[in-house]
Design a protein around this motif. Structure first.
Motif, mmCIF file in Angstrom:
data_model
loop_
_atom_site.group_PDB
_atom_site.id
_atom_site.type_symbol
_atom_site.label_atom_id
_atom_site.label_comp_id
_atom_site.label_asym_id
_atom_site.label_seq_id
_atom_site.Cartn_x
_atom_site.Cartn_y
_atom_site.Cartn_z
ATOM 1 N N ASN A 1 0.839 4.061 -3.004
ATOM 2 C CA ASN A 1 0.556 5.464 -2.722
ATOM 3 C C ASN A 1 1.741 6.357 -3.089
ATOM 4 O O ASN A 1 1.573 7.459 -3.635
ATOM 5 C CB ASN A 1 0.217 5.639 -1.242
ATOM 6 C CG ASN A 1 -1.143 5.080 -0.878
ATOM 7 O OD1 ASN A 1 -1.955 4.775 -1.741
ATOM 8 N ND2 ASN A 1 -1.396 4.934 0.410
ATOM 9 N N SER B 1 -4.905 9.627 3.945
ATOM 10 C CA SER B 1 -4.640 9.315 2.541
ATOM 11 C C SER B 1 -5.775 9.795 1.649
ATOM 12 O O SER B 1 -5.551 10.344 0.567
ATOM 13 C CB SER B 1 -4.441 7.805 2.362
ATOM 14 O OG SER B 1 -3.316 7.349 3.088
ATOM 15 N N GLN C 1 -5.864 13.695 1.370
ATOM 16 C CA GLN C 1 -4.843 14.215 0.460
ATOM 17 C C GLN C 1 -5.161 13.838 -0.995
ATOM 18 O O GLN C 1 -4.821 14.577 -1.923
ATOM 19 C CB GLN C 1 -3.453 13.689 0.846
ATOM 20 C CG GLN C 1 -3.075 13.901 2.307
ATOM 21 C CD GLN C 1 -3.407 15.276 2.840
ATOM 22 O OE1 GLN C 1 -2.988 16.291 2.289
ATOM 23 N NE2 GLN C 1 -4.166 15.326 3.931
ATOM 24 N N THR C 2 -5.822 12.694 -1.194
ATOM 25 C CA THR C 2 -6.208 12.301 -2.549
ATOM 26 C C THR C 2 -7.183 13.301 -3.158
ATOM 27 O O THR C 2 -7.214 13.493 -4.379
ATOM 28 C CB THR C 2 -6.815 10.890 -2.539
ATOM 29 O OG1 THR C 2 -5.837 9.964 -2.039
ATOM 30 C CG2 THR C 2 -7.232 10.438 -3.934
ATOM 31 N N MET D 1 0.824 -1.199 0.000
ATOM 32 C CA MET D 1 0.000 0.000 0.000
ATOM 33 C C MET D 1 0.866 1.261 0.000
ATOM 34 O O MET D 1 0.591 2.218 -0.728
ATOM 35 C CB MET D 1 -0.934 0.016 1.211
ATOM 36 C CG MET D 1 -1.818 1.261 1.272
ATOM 37 S SD MET D 1 -3.032 1.209 2.619
ATOM 38 C CE MET D 1 -1.935 1.263 4.049
ATOM 39 N N THR D 2 1.920 1.251 0.800
ATOM 40 C CA THR D 2 2.826 2.400 0.842
ATOM 41 C C THR D 2 3.491 2.607 -0.504
ATOM 42 O O THR D 2 3.614 3.744 -0.992
ATOM 43 C CB THR D 2 3.886 2.188 1.936
ATOM 44 O OG1 THR D 2 3.229 2.005 3.195
ATOM 45 C CG2 THR D 2 4.823 3.373 2.024
ATOM 46 N N SER E 1 1.311 3.758 -12.657
ATOM 47 C CA SER E 1 1.140 4.117 -11.249
ATOM 48 C C SER E 1 -0.306 4.486 -10.947
ATOM 49 O O SER E 1 -0.815 4.172 -9.863
ATOM 50 C CB SER E 1 2.074 5.275 -10.883
ATOM 51 O OG SER E 1 3.422 4.864 -10.943
ATOM 52 N N TYR F 1 -5.469 15.616 -5.400
ATOM 53 C CA TYR F 1 -5.207 15.078 -6.737
ATOM 54 C C TYR F 1 -6.371 15.408 -7.671
ATOM 55 O O TYR F 1 -6.168 15.809 -8.823
ATOM 56 C CB TYR F 1 -4.982 13.567 -6.661
ATOM 57 C CG TYR F 1 -5.552 12.789 -7.819
ATOM 58 C CD1 TYR F 1 -4.901 12.750 -9.052
ATOM 59 C CD2 TYR F 1 -6.770 12.100 -7.691
ATOM 60 C CE1 TYR F 1 -5.450 12.041 -10.124
ATOM 61 C CE2 TYR F 1 -7.308 11.398 -8.747
ATOM 62 C CZ TYR F 1 -6.650 11.368 -9.966
ATOM 63 O OH TYR F 1 -7.186 10.689 -11.024
ATOM 64 N N TYR G 1 -6.976 -0.562 -4.248
ATOM 65 C CA TYR G 1 -8.093 -0.435 -3.312
ATOM 66 C C TYR G 1 -9.312 -1.219 -3.781
ATOM 67 O O TYR G 1 -9.979 -1.887 -2.986
ATOM 68 C CB TYR G 1 -8.412 1.048 -3.087
ATOM 69 C CG TYR G 1 -7.259 1.734 -2.392
ATOM 70 C CD1 TYR G 1 -7.076 1.580 -1.016
ATOM 71 C CD2 TYR G 1 -6.314 2.459 -3.098
ATOM 72 C CE1 TYR G 1 -5.991 2.155 -0.370
ATOM 73 C CE2 TYR G 1 -5.233 3.042 -2.465
ATOM 74 C CZ TYR G 1 -5.066 2.893 -1.098
ATOM 75 O OH TYR G 1 -3.991 3.443 -0.467
ATOM 76 N N PHE H 1 2.094 6.694 -6.906
ATOM 77 C CA PHE H 1 1.020 7.535 -7.426
ATOM 78 C C PHE H 1 1.325 9.008 -7.194
ATOM 79 O O PHE H 1 1.195 9.841 -8.108
ATOM 80 C CB PHE H 1 -0.296 7.142 -6.752
ATOM 81 C CG PHE H 1 -1.451 8.048 -7.073
ATOM 82 C CD1 PHE H 1 -2.088 7.977 -8.304
ATOM 83 C CD2 PHE H 1 -1.916 8.958 -6.138
ATOM 84 C CE1 PHE H 1 -3.159 8.802 -8.601
ATOM 85 C CE2 PHE H 1 -2.985 9.783 -6.422
ATOM 86 C CZ PHE H 1 -3.611 9.708 -7.656
ATOM 87 N N THR H 2 1.754 9.335 -5.989
ATOM 88 C CA THR H 2 2.076 10.734 -5.685
ATOM 89 C C THR H 2 3.243 11.231 -6.527
ATOM 90 O O THR H 2 3.194 12.332 -7.092
ATOM 91 C CB THR H 2 2.396 10.883 -4.190
ATOM 92 O OG1 THR H 2 1.244 10.526 -3.430
ATOM 93 C CG2 THR H 2 2.790 12.310 -3.858
ATOM 94 N N PHE I 1 -2.627 2.301 -8.318
ATOM 95 C CA PHE I 1 -3.289 2.994 -7.211
ATOM 96 C C PHE I 1 -4.784 2.694 -7.217
ATOM 97 O O PHE I 1 -5.368 2.315 -6.201
ATOM 98 C CB PHE I 1 -3.038 4.493 -7.355
ATOM 99 C CG PHE I 1 -3.686 5.359 -6.313
ATOM 100 C CD1 PHE I 1 -3.137 5.476 -5.045
ATOM 101 C CD2 PHE I 1 -4.827 6.092 -6.613
ATOM 102 C CE1 PHE I 1 -3.721 6.295 -4.086
ATOM 103 C CE2 PHE I 1 -5.424 6.919 -5.660
ATOM 104 C CZ PHE I 1 -4.863 7.014 -4.400
#
Length: 355
Positions: free
Chosen positions: A104, A300, A303-304, A100-101, A154, A307, A162, A107-108, A158
């Motif tokens: 994420n 998370s 902050q998404t 997961m890390t 990426s 995006y 999920y 993606f960032t 991401f």
């Protein structure tokens, strides 16, 4: 967890400095992971103490490069030091091994990092001003199938990470009372449709999305040998003149409505309600930041939302559930059931047309 200030003065000033240097810290962390610095401190899965010179030799970095990275890692608590030897900390272990890390982080870095410099412009103008860092499209969705690498891979990693946790759970739930025909709105790559068609051999699935996404979904379903029971319906859901196809007894939307503004969500939900057969079901699977068990998950998702502001479309977000439930009501729908924690993070809303 948000009903009071959680930081004392010392914690607040420390956090402020972390934010002030966050871009440099992020890039240093990426280099440590991708250039093998973290791996050099972990052989056969166990922490290994190494000097700066040993890390440099193991990674082919210069001693200078290894030193500035490791010293930055000390401040970030990624590594710790004892008698001149560096060790991988718990945070470093998650950065190195946790999927997961990794998803994420990539993606960032690959989708959002350069675009984030345009956040102010995006918020002031209500458009994704940072999207120009990836391509010339008005929103990300027009370019979703042709984004440059590594952003393309990426983004999908991401998105799928999920949904992959929730889809098997939802497919089993669907099998308990299977519909005859399911309408998958926002089918994307066809991953959900494929799972349902393979699990339920009598099911027919309608696919609604933009044409480029339908091409990709069709290719996936053909490769899986289930395309004959899938029916594409290319359309722009925001077009007020277009209606959704009828004849489906379950309408499904997953990680889809967060891609739209509040008024657009209401518009799409109304269309979905209008196309339902009498007694039909509408299932909405979404991620709500205020319904997460852990603060890291809520963070998370919060902050998404940024995006969406500066990359995707400039006007949508990962919603607070209280806002979203109000949109469902505005659309003339009632929620018959609400289930949290689907696949760990999602909430399922089972809706019907209000009586």
């Amino acid at each position: 967890m948000y009903d009071k200030d959680p930081l004392n003065a010392m914690e607040a000033v420390t956090a402020a400095q972390w934010l002030a240097f966050a871009p440099l810290a992020f890039q240093a962390t990426a280099v440590m992971r991708d250039r093998g610095v973290l791996a050099a401190l972990s052989e056969t899965g166990k922490p290994v103490g190494r000097t700066i010179e040993e890390v440099a030799q193991a990674t082919s970095l210069s001693v200078y490069a290894a030193r500035v990275l490791l010293e930055a890692g000390l401040g970030l608590h990624i590594v710790w030091r004892q008698e001149g030897r560096y060790f991988l900390g718990r945070l470093g272990r998650f950065l190195l091994d946790d999927e997961m890390t990794r998803v994420n982080f990539d993606f960032t870095r690959d989708v959002c990092y350069q675009a984030a410099a345009h956040l102010d412009e995006s918020l002031m103008q209500g458009r994704p001003a940072g999207l120009k860092e990836l391509g010339p499209w008005p929103t990300l969705y027009e370019g979703l199938s042709v984004m440059p690498e590594p952003a393309l891979s990426s983004w999908h990693a991401f998105d799928h990470f999920y949904s992959d946790g929730a889809f098997p759970v939802m497919c089993e739930r669907l099998a308990a009372a299977p519909p005859r025909k399911l309408l998958d709105i926002g089918c994307n790559t066809g991953k959900w449709a494929q799972m349902c068609l393979q699990r339920l051999p009598q099911l027919e699935v309608g696919l609604v999305d933009l044409q480029p996404q339908l091409h990709r979904a069709r290719a996936r379903l053909e490769a899986a040998g289930v395309a004959q029971r899938a029916h594409p319906h290319p359309m722009d859901l925001l077009d007020p003149l277009l209606a959704l196809p009828r004849g489906y007894d379950l309408v499904w939307m997953s990680q889809f409505l967060d891609c739209f503004s509040e008024d657009q969500v209401v518009h799409i939900l109304r269309k979905a309600g209008e196309c339902l057969e009498p007694g039909g079901r509408l299932w909405v699977l979404e991620l709500f930041w205020d319904r997460q068990r852990f603060e890291a998950a809520a963070f998370s998702l919060q902050q998404t939302s940024l995006y969406f502001s500066c990359v995707a479309n400039g006007n949508s977000q990962m919603y607070d559930s209280s806002v979203f439930l109000g949109l469902v009501q505005r659309a003339g729908l009632e929620i018959s059931s609400l289930t949290d924690g689907v696949g760990g993070y999602h909430t399922l809303l089972e809706c019907r047309v209000a009586s």
